[in-house]
Write a protein that holds these residues in place. Structure first.
Motif, PDB file in Angstrom:
ATOM      1  N   SER A   1      16.379  44.378  76.882  1.00 28.20           N
ATOM      2  CA  SER A   1      16.142  43.945  75.501  1.00 28.20           C
ATOM      3  C   SER A   1      16.515  42.472  75.361  1.00 28.20           C
ATOM      4  CB  SER A   1      16.962  44.783  74.519  1.00 28.20           C
ATOM      5  OG  SER A   1      18.345  44.454  74.594  1.00 28.20           O
ATOM      6  N   MET A   2      15.886  41.790  74.411  1.00 26.08           N
ATOM      7  CA  MET A   2      16.230  40.394  74.153  1.00 26.08           C
ATOM      8  C   MET A   2      17.689  40.280  73.725  1.00 26.08           C
ATOM      9  SD  MET A   2      13.988  37.915  74.587  1.00 26.08           S
ATOM     10  CE  MET A   2      14.417  36.686  73.351  1.00 26.08           C
ATOM     11  N   GLU A   3      18.141  41.227  72.922  1.00 28.96           N
ATOM     12  CA  GLU A   3      19.509  41.185  72.419  1.00 28.96           C
ATOM     13  C   GLU A   3      20.529  41.193  73.546  1.00 28.96           C
ATOM     14  OE1 GLU A   3      22.430  43.698  69.359  1.00 28.96           O
ATOM     15  OE2 GLU A   3      20.533  44.555  70.021  1.00 28.96           O
ATOM     16  N   ASN A   4      20.331  42.073  74.514  1.00 26.69           N
ATOM     17  CA  ASN A   4      21.265  42.153  75.641  1.00 26.69           C
ATOM     18  C   ASN A   4      20.959  41.120  76.725  1.00 26.69           C
ATOM     19  OD1 ASN A   4      22.790  44.382  74.643  1.00 26.69           O
ATOM     20  ND2 ASN A   4      21.173  45.788  75.316  1.00 26.69           N
ATOM     21  N   GLY A   5      19.671  40.896  76.958  1.00 32.80           N
ATOM     22  CA  GLY A   5      19.275  40.025  78.055  1.00 32.80           C
ATOM     23  C   GLY A   5      19.710  38.584  77.909  1.00 32.80           C
ATOM     24  N   THR A   6      19.903  38.133  76.677  1.00 35.24           N
ATOM     25  CA  THR A   6      20.309  36.746  76.450  1.00 35.24           C
ATOM     26  C   THR A   6      21.820  36.576  76.370  1.00 35.24           C
ATOM     27  OG1 THR A   6      19.958  37.108  74.069  1.00 35.24           O
ATOM     28  CG2 THR A   6      18.151  36.080  75.308  1.00 35.24           C
TER      29      THR A   6
END
Length: 240
Positions: free
Chosen positions: A32-37
């Motif tokens: 997910s963008m939330e976790n991946g960043t």
């Protein structure tokens, strides 16, 4: 893919899967963008070494050619592990990551595998890829299908082709997106070769635009094969 068959693109493309990451070491899915960043999901020590080696390999390709170096572009996923990889490569190539030659592109982000597998074991990948082989237009429990990823990669390619011309573009992304990117461009290249054999002429019209080419090969028999183009972490390949 040979150079003669790549006439439908304006640039030379290389791809690089991010170096070994903290999620790779922990054996978990971070998509997910939330976790991946999050900064804690960047590269591991081994991953930094892999990124540096990839940068050195690319540096050999442009060594002694100032014009080629000036035409390098690095387009990368905004995830921590891909941004970190791009930073290391840019440093080796003596290119500022915050300069005009480098660009973060959200369309190159990791494939979202869905809420039920996010932060879960890598063992879940086998279930997802089995579904891909049978139904590449079907999403795994709320995640992105192969076809979904094709759509945004097509947008990314169109944006790069519109902005750059005659450049050596390094695409820094993730395993599944890069497998899928290779799949669609391989099929599009084969299609172009077939057209060249059938008739002569300029294929720059609407029926032969990049978008049209990709749409024409976005079919189950093509998309289900993306695992054939798997890359190791830190692996760099010339695409077209």
């Amino acid at each position: 893919m040979d150079e003669e068959s790549s006439s439908f693109l304006r640039n030379e493309y290389w791809i690089l899967r991010h170096g070994k990451s903290i999620p790779n070491e922990r054996g978990i899915i971070v998509s997910s963008m939330e976790n991946g960043t999050l900064p804690e999901f960047g590269l591991s020590i081994d991953g930094i070494k892999q990124a540096k080696l990839a940068g050195e390999l690319l540096n050999q390709q442009v060594e002694g050619c100032k014009a080629m170096r000036e035409n390098i572009r690095i387009c990368y996923s905004p995830f921590s592990r891909t941004k970190h990889t791009a930073e290391v490569v840019a440093e080796v190539l003596n290119i500022p990551l915050e300069g005009p030659q480098c660009k973060a592109m959200v369309q190159l982000r990791e494939r979202y595998f869905g809420p039920t597998v996010e932060l879960q074991s890598h063992e879940k990948y086998s279930e997802i890829w089995t579904l891909d082989e049978m139904h590449p237009f079907g999403a795994f429990e709320g995640g992105e299908s192969v076809a979904d990823v094709v759509s945004r990669l097509s947008d990314a390619l169109a944006a790069m082709e519109a902005e750059f011309q005659g450049c050596m573009i390094l695409v820094v992304s993730h395993g599944d997106p890069l497998q899928i990117l290779q799949t669609i461009l391989s099929a599009a290249t084969e299609q172009c070769q077939g057209q060249d054999q059938d008739q002569e002429g300029d294929y720059s019209g609407d029926n032969n635009s990049l978008d049209s080419r990709i749409k024409s090969i976005t079919v189950p028999s093509v998309l289900s094969q993306h695992r054939m183009f798997a890359l190791e972490t830190g692996e760099v390949r010339r695409l077209i």
